[in-house]
Design an enzyme around this catalytic site. Structure first.
Site, mmCIF file in Angstrom:
data_model
loop_
_atom_site.group_PDB
_atom_site.id
_atom_site.type_symbol
_atom_site.label_atom_id
_atom_site.label_comp_id
_atom_site.label_asym_id
_atom_site.label_seq_id
_atom_site.Cartn_x
_atom_site.Cartn_y
_atom_site.Cartn_z
ATOM 1 N N HIS A 1 6.174 6.087 -8.061
ATOM 2 C CA HIS A 1 6.526 7.185 -8.969
ATOM 3 C C HIS A 1 7.787 7.922 -8.543
ATOM 4 C CE1 HIS A 1 4.352 8.941 -5.644
ATOM 5 N NE2 HIS A 1 4.811 10.134 -5.973
ATOM 6 N N ASP A 2 8.279 7.680 -7.336
ATOM 7 C CA ASP A 2 9.479 8.343 -6.828
ATOM 8 C C ASP A 2 10.706 7.447 -6.815
ATOM 9 O OD1 ASP A 2 8.308 10.821 -6.348
ATOM 10 O OD2 ASP A 2 7.695 10.289 -4.311
ATOM 11 N N ASP B 1 -4.842 10.426 -4.411
ATOM 12 C CA ASP B 1 -3.636 10.953 -3.786
ATOM 13 C C ASP B 1 -4.003 12.248 -3.068
ATOM 14 O OD1 ASP B 1 -0.867 11.154 -3.195
ATOM 15 O OD2 ASP B 1 -0.410 10.261 -5.138
ATOM 16 N N ASP C 1 0.196 11.972 0.865
ATOM 17 C CA ASP C 1 1.556 12.335 0.501
ATOM 18 C C ASP C 1 2.280 13.010 1.675
ATOM 19 O OD1 ASP C 1 3.453 12.717 -1.893
ATOM 20 O OD2 ASP C 1 3.294 14.765 -1.111
ATOM 21 N N GLU D 1 2.114 8.188 3.457
ATOM 22 C CA GLU D 1 3.526 8.198 3.063
ATOM 23 C C GLU D 1 4.297 8.982 4.116
ATOM 24 O OE1 GLU D 1 6.265 9.572 -0.723
ATOM 25 O OE2 GLU D 1 4.813 10.960 0.140
#
Length: 578
Positions: free
Chosen positions: A346-347, A105, A214, A273
């Site tokens: 995870h969100d 990440d 991210d 993302e």
């Protein structure tokens, strides 16, 4: 030609399936209640049995954990909570030995306020060497610094409140689109970009196989940082037009590709993302000829069940809205570019509770249906840990059960405004990110086999019936259904290369489409009944004697022109066209 410059449908990752690990909640090897790298190593055979090709690790870097590791204080080390660099190297070797890849990440829109870059930027004052590594601004003209409304602009943070924090020592504000402990880097400064590129090369040299980036489309801001429009009911301005896909974003990503990935000998993966990204933007980002990134995560389909009050004001999903959204992305990136396919991460809350039916009667069947629909689209599927078990949302009893900063900030803000406590909690139970972050459910023991200590967040009480140990032993389980879907992607060219055609776009219960691959002379038909009632559908001509590839309900009769699907039934058929 390096693989990252090939046609997307021919790239290795078109046949791959990615599995996201949230290390804090995956497996605890040292009994401190928090997952770690050694715990992941001990569970790699499980992932190998599932058949996934790539593991994506949420951040394991040193961090104060204000946002569970997405606030990084050192990009080139491992947080002691998770282990050491030596542990990471052992994990990487073990992943590669099993024929899988590992993606890190990459969080470079912002750092932690405890990163040495930021402390130098803050403590050196306005004339310091690293001041311009972050975005500092004085108070509004004529306003007293540190008072309400004196912020340099009216932008709102994603985590509630203003997107600026005042630093008394230097007399200026710094920008943070997320937590106040996550100051935004200033990508206008070439030294920042060079430092990020050097860090990325350091991880690639160590052997990692790429990056999930991210909120990468937020790194370019509109010069001058103008105010955003204040929408009705909001105290702050919407700054998103000034930082979503900003004016230099393509320049920055092309430079990153050139400086970090160009000509690399290994088969790498880059996924960005990108909140708020459009199909037109994504075509540019993922066009191989432009050499930016391989694929994007877009958020359109996971915003369809938001009411007028936003994320924590859920409303039922309309299937036609979902088909319009996913269908537009399939068509829009059909000739150029590539899709990332996901329901969970995870969100996001758990999809079987969100878009499926998590009642005992239909939990497994609806989970299999959702998997079928997603994995048969054109793109690279992502599985979030526990999705392959049909892990569900959590019956949080009170605000004390939650851990997520976004959730806690929202609760504090709404409570201060006098909102009803039960209404707030109802929204949080539906949509809090903590739904995805409860521990992985390995078995029926007290803490689901995740830890022998008290876990950092409580285990979902349904682990006594939903867990990996039980599903591994059951050939009809959700786990084994996912395994078969992954195997299908590996061997059926129409799944990766075939074109996409939506059927019955206006039907509110049926999700149906075809995938046709002219090169192999193969066509697939996907049928999915999104509901708890029988559904009779009229099939396109010529499918009556087709081959069933996979189904979540045993066939009781051959496919017919007028075929009845059982509740939450999904099936995939194949026929030869040449």
């Amino acid at each position: 030609m390096p693989v990252n410059e090939a046609s997307p449908a021919d790239a290795w990752w078109s046949k791959a399936v990615v599995y996201q690990i949230y290390p804090r909640s995956f497996a605890d090897s040292n009994a401190d209640g928090i997952g770690d790298l050694q715990g992941i190593i001990e569970r790699l055979d499980y992932l190998s049995q599932l058949g996934v090709d790539v593991l994506w690790l949420s951040p394991v870097y040193p961090s104060p954990h204000d946002d569970n590791g997405y606030d990084i204080s050192d990009y080139q080390d491992i947080d002691p909570l998770f282990g050491t660099l030596a542990d990471f190297d052992r994990l990487l070797d073990a992943v590669h030995e099993r024929g899988m890849k590992l993606v890190m990440d990459l969080v470079v829109n912002h750092t932690s306020d405890e990163h040495s870059w930021f402390t130098a930027s803050r403590d050196g004052g306005p004339q310091g060497d690293k001041r311009d590594w972050y975005i500092w601004r004085p108070a509004r003209e004529g306003m007293e610094p540190g008072t309400p409304g004196a912020e340099p602009n009216n932008w709102e943070s994603f985590f509630s409140g203003p997107a600026w924090t005042y630093d008394e020592a230097s007399g200026e504000y710094y920008l943070h689109l997320f937590s106040r402990k996550q100051p935004d880097l200033n990508w206008e400064n070439p030294e920042v970009r060079q430092a990020v590129h050097a860090m990325m090369r350091w991880w690639l040299d160590r052997g990692v196989d790429g990056f999930r980036m991210d909120v990468i489309n937020l790194i370019s801001k509109t010069p001058g940082l103008p105010d955003g429009v204040v929408h009705e009911g909001s105290r702050y301005g919407d700054g998103s037009p000034h930082y979503i896909c900003g004016p230099r974003i393509h320049e920055y990503l092309a430079e990153m590709h050139r400086e970090v990935f160009e000509g690399h000998p290994r088969r790498l993966l880059t996924v960005g993302e990108m909140p708020g990204v459009t199909v037109e933007d994504a075509k540019l980002f993922t066009d191989p000829a432009r050499r930016e990134i391989d694929m994007v995560f877009q958020f359109e389909h996971v915003g369809l069940d938001q009411g007028p009050g936003g994320k924590f004001d859920p409303r039922p999903l309309r299937l036609t809205d979902l088909k319009v959204s996913l269908g537009r992305w399939q068509t829009g990136l059909g000739d150029t570019g590539w899709n990332s396919l996901y329901w969970n991460n995870h969100d996001q809350p758990r999809v079987v509770s969100r878009f499926g039916d998590d009642s005992p009667a239909y939990r497994d069947r609806s989970a299999k249906l959702l998997a079928t629909v997603l994995h048969l689209h054109r793109g690279t599927p992502y599985i979030y840990q526990g999705e392959e078990l049909a892990m569900a949302n959590v019956p949080f009893a009170s605000i004390e059960d939650f851990r997520d900063i976004e959730t806690l900030n929202y609760h504090r803000e709404q409570t201060a405004l006098g909102a009803d406590e039960e209404r707030i909690l109802a929204g949080l139970r539906h949509r809090s990110r903590d739904n995805a972050r409860t521990p992985m459910q390995w078995d029926t023991t007290q803490h689901a086999g995740f830890t022998t200590a008290t876990p950092w967040i409580a285990v979902n009480p349904d682990h006594s019936s939903v867990n990996a140990k039980a599903q591994l032993a059951d050939p009809d389980s959700v786990f084994h259904f996912y395994r078969r879907l992954i195997a299908l992607r590996h061997c059926e060219p129409a799944v990766t290369r075939g074109d996409f055609h939506m059927l019955h776009p206006d039907h509110e219960q049926l999700y149906a489409f075809t995938r046709h691959d002219a090169a192999s002379g193969t066509e697939l038909l996907v049928l999915a009944n999104f509901g708890a009632a029988d559904l009779t559908v009229t099939l396109p001509d010529g499918w009556e004697h087709s081959e069933t590839l996979i189904a979540n309900v045993p066939a009781t009769s051959p496919l017919t022109t007028r075929h009845t699907l059982q509740p939450w039934e999904a099936r995939v058929h194949r026929r030869r066209t040449a």
